[in-house]
Write a protein that holds these residues in place. Structure first.
Motif, mmCIF file in Angstrom:
data_model
loop_
_atom_site.group_PDB
_atom_site.id
_atom_site.type_symbol
_atom_site.label_atom_id
_atom_site.label_comp_id
_atom_site.label_asym_id
_atom_site.label_seq_id
_atom_site.Cartn_x
_atom_site.Cartn_y
_atom_site.Cartn_z
ATOM 1 N N SER A 195 40.429 110.902 35.646
ATOM 2 C CA SER A 195 39.675 110.130 36.689
ATOM 3 C C SER A 195 39.615 111.056 37.821
ATOM 4 O O SER A 195 38.922 110.994 38.802
ATOM 5 C CB SER A 195 40.332 108.842 37.125
ATOM 6 O OG SER A 195 41.581 108.962 37.669
ATOM 7 N N TRP A 196 40.695 112.136 37.998
ATOM 8 C CA TRP A 196 40.979 113.057 39.006
ATOM 9 C C TRP A 196 39.633 113.951 38.921
ATOM 10 O O TRP A 196 39.078 114.470 40.046
ATOM 11 C CB TRP A 196 41.927 113.848 38.647
ATOM 12 C CG TRP A 196 42.353 114.974 37.932
ATOM 13 C CD1 TRP A 196 42.471 114.400 36.417
ATOM 14 C CD2 TRP A 196 41.706 116.318 37.967
ATOM 15 N NE1 TRP A 196 42.397 115.811 35.626
ATOM 16 C CE2 TRP A 196 41.741 116.586 36.590
ATOM 17 C CE3 TRP A 196 41.072 116.985 39.005
ATOM 18 C CZ2 TRP A 196 41.431 118.058 36.387
ATOM 19 C CZ3 TRP A 196 40.821 118.425 38.716
ATOM 20 C CH2 TRP A 196 40.933 119.038 37.467
ATOM 21 N N GLN A 197 38.974 114.279 37.903
ATOM 22 C CA GLN A 197 37.882 114.736 37.746
ATOM 23 C C GLN A 197 36.516 114.293 38.523
ATOM 24 O O GLN A 197 35.780 115.284 39.040
ATOM 25 C CB GLN A 197 37.456 114.962 36.268
ATOM 26 C CG GLN A 197 38.319 116.035 35.353
ATOM 27 C CD GLN A 197 38.044 117.469 35.549
ATOM 28 O OE1 GLN A 197 37.252 118.018 36.359
ATOM 29 N NE2 GLN A 197 38.680 118.321 34.912
ATOM 30 N N MET A 198 36.675 113.014 38.639
ATOM 31 C CA MET A 198 35.659 112.524 39.528
ATOM 32 C C MET A 198 35.565 112.928 40.785
ATOM 33 O O MET A 198 34.401 112.931 41.508
ATOM 34 C CB MET A 198 35.729 110.834 39.417
ATOM 35 C CG MET A 198 34.594 110.268 39.598
ATOM 36 S SD MET A 198 34.580 108.594 39.163
ATOM 37 C CE MET A 198 33.422 107.748 40.163
ATOM 38 N N VAL A 199 36.544 113.484 41.295
ATOM 39 C CA VAL A 199 36.622 113.656 42.846
ATOM 40 C C VAL A 199 37.087 115.001 43.111
ATOM 41 O O VAL A 199 37.860 115.213 43.854
ATOM 42 C CB VAL A 199 37.577 112.707 43.581
ATOM 43 C CG1 VAL A 199 36.998 111.306 43.674
ATOM 44 C CG2 VAL A 199 39.029 112.374 43.006
ATOM 45 N N ARG A 200 36.973 115.883 42.096
ATOM 46 C CA ARG A 200 37.511 117.261 42.186
ATOM 47 C C ARG A 200 37.097 118.172 43.094
ATOM 48 O O ARG A 200 37.317 118.903 43.539
ATOM 49 C CB ARG A 200 37.244 117.809 40.638
ATOM 50 C CG ARG A 200 35.930 118.295 40.380
ATOM 51 C CD ARG A 200 35.903 119.245 39.020
ATOM 52 N NE ARG A 200 36.610 120.313 39.132
ATOM 53 C CZ ARG A 200 36.925 121.203 38.040
ATOM 54 N NH1 ARG A 200 36.302 120.728 37.134
ATOM 55 N NH2 ARG A 200 37.437 122.275 38.032
ATOM 56 N N TYR A 201 35.828 117.686 43.715
ATOM 57 C CA TYR A 201 34.861 118.219 44.892
ATOM 58 C C TYR A 201 35.357 117.722 46.047
ATOM 59 O O TYR A 201 34.783 117.972 46.967
ATOM 60 C CB TYR A 201 33.662 118.659 44.486
ATOM 61 C CG TYR A 201 33.222 119.313 43.195
ATOM 62 C CD1 TYR A 201 33.957 120.525 42.791
ATOM 63 C CD2 TYR A 201 32.481 118.456 42.246
ATOM 64 C CE1 TYR A 201 33.529 121.011 41.569
ATOM 65 C CE2 TYR A 201 32.097 119.164 40.934
ATOM 66 C CZ TYR A 201 32.678 120.281 40.605
ATOM 67 O OH TYR A 201 32.309 120.852 39.480
ATOM 68 N N GLY A 202 36.228 116.607 46.051
ATOM 69 C CA GLY A 202 36.393 115.762 47.243
ATOM 70 C C GLY A 202 35.245 114.522 47.051
ATOM 71 O O GLY A 202 34.759 114.260 46.228
ATOM 72 N N PHE A 203 35.049 114.024 48.452
ATOM 73 C CA PHE A 203 34.430 112.802 48.284
ATOM 74 C C PHE A 203 32.975 112.911 48.042
ATOM 75 O O PHE A 203 32.217 111.961 47.692
ATOM 76 C CB PHE A 203 34.331 111.788 49.721
ATOM 77 C CG PHE A 203 35.825 111.244 49.602
ATOM 78 C CD1 PHE A 203 36.036 110.076 49.017
ATOM 79 C CD2 PHE A 203 37.012 111.919 50.311
ATOM 80 C CE1 PHE A 203 37.345 109.433 48.911
ATOM 81 C CE2 PHE A 203 38.292 111.265 50.221
ATOM 82 C CZ PHE A 203 38.305 110.043 49.591
ATOM 83 N N PHE A 204 32.453 114.204 48.339
ATOM 84 C CA PHE A 204 31.129 114.776 48.138
ATOM 85 C C PHE A 204 31.121 116.237 47.952
ATOM 86 O O PHE A 204 31.627 117.082 48.687
ATOM 87 C CB PHE A 204 30.190 114.262 49.418
ATOM 88 C CG PHE A 204 28.771 114.401 49.151
ATOM 89 C CD1 PHE A 204 28.080 113.393 48.648
ATOM 90 C CD2 PHE A 204 28.139 115.653 49.550
ATOM 91 C CE1 PHE A 204 26.675 113.444 48.478
ATOM 92 C CE2 PHE A 204 26.816 115.807 48.955
ATOM 93 C CZ PHE A 204 26.204 114.783 48.886
ATOM 94 N N PRO A 205 30.544 116.705 46.874
ATOM 95 C CA PRO A 205 29.710 115.575 45.929
ATOM 96 C C PRO A 205 30.612 115.051 44.965
ATOM 97 O O PRO A 205 31.890 115.878 44.492
ATOM 98 C CB PRO A 205 28.674 116.450 45.258
ATOM 99 C CG PRO A 205 29.191 117.887 45.251
ATOM 100 C CD PRO A 205 30.116 117.962 46.523
ATOM 101 N N LEU A 206 30.532 113.980 44.051
ATOM 102 C CA LEU A 206 31.399 113.337 43.188
ATOM 103 C C LEU A 206 31.069 114.150 41.889
ATOM 104 O O LEU A 206 29.891 114.780 41.648
ATOM 105 C CB LEU A 206 31.115 111.996 43.032
ATOM 106 C CG LEU A 206 31.707 110.974 44.177
ATOM 107 C CD1 LEU A 206 31.408 109.736 43.946
ATOM 108 C CD2 LEU A 206 33.063 111.267 44.213
#
Length: 243
Positions: A195-206
């Protein structure tokens, strides 16, 4: 390429996510006022199904595996690793029969439609990390509800989210109070992957095209074990499953 699609799809995800929590806020209020706990609980379950379904806007996949025959006649302490805020809706929805409540930061009880309302009125232990007396009181209240109402609880012993998926050392923390005050509690580890991969770039972009999984592991009977031993066993089992 996945990041590129993240730029394209993230606005649609946030729009849908925002609509869901905005629409369900007054529905929760109505359910609680006119139907009490049961109606509000059912509303929260549907809310979290909608929230986890929104992950598919990003072409992300949710896999929840539970091969355990968990009892319904005793409270359960679910211990999980913590990778992102998106860990939570699948836990609430897929384990909804166990009436799981979270130990959460008191800051989250304000300002977030639906989510803050549920934390205030759904039975969570909302702790002020700067006030140890208040924190202990909240956890004791949750523990009492677990005994009296057969509720369960979710706890993230790492304390903070892992931004890289690497598990941080587990702390005994609130688990100690629950294990002490709820003598018939069963401890169940849950391993969360990616699930960390979903926010690996921060809040944007997902991030997009991510396969996330939640797996319920073999329960631990805490009787005869110290709190440290129970939490260490849960941590070891989770580490075996987390990539």
């Amino acid at each position: 390429m996945r990041k590129f699609f993240g730029y394209l799809l993230s606005p649609f995800f946030y729009l849908l996510f925002g609509i869901i929590i905005t629409v369900f806020h007054p529905i929760q209020w109505i359910c609680l006022k006119w139907g009490g706990y049961r109606a509000h609980k059912n509303c929260v379950d549907v809310l979290n199904w909608c929230l986890l379904s929104s992950y598919y806007v990003l072409c992300n996949r949710v896999k929840f595996k539970n091969n355990q025959q968990l009892p319904m006649d005793r409270p359960i302490l679910f211990i999980a690793n913590h990778q992102s805020m998106y860990d939570i809706p699948p836990l609430i929805f897929f384990l909804r029969k166990h009436h799981g409540k979270f130990i959460s930061k008191i800051e989250l009880t304000k300002g977030i439609p639906s989510i803050s309302f549920n934390l205030r009125h759904g039975g969570a232990a909302n702790i002020d990390r700067k006030d140890s007396k208040q924190s202990i009181g909240e956890i004791l209240k949750l523990a009492n509800n677990m005994k009296v109402k057969n509720w369960s609880a979710f706890i993230f012993p790492e304390g903070t989210r892992s931004k890289t998926g690497i598990i941080k050392p587990f702390n005994v923390g609130g688990a100690a109070t629950i294990l002490k005050k709820v003598p018939n509690v069963l401890v169940v580890p849950v391993a969360i992957n990616n699930s960390w991969q979903m926010v690996r770039y921060g809040f944007f972009p997902l991030n997009t095209f991510t396969r996330m999984s939640w797996e319920v592991l073999t329960p631990i009977e805490p009787q005869g074990l110290t709190t440290e031993e129970v939490v260490a066993q849960a941590e070891a089992r989770i580490r075996e499953k987390v990539n």
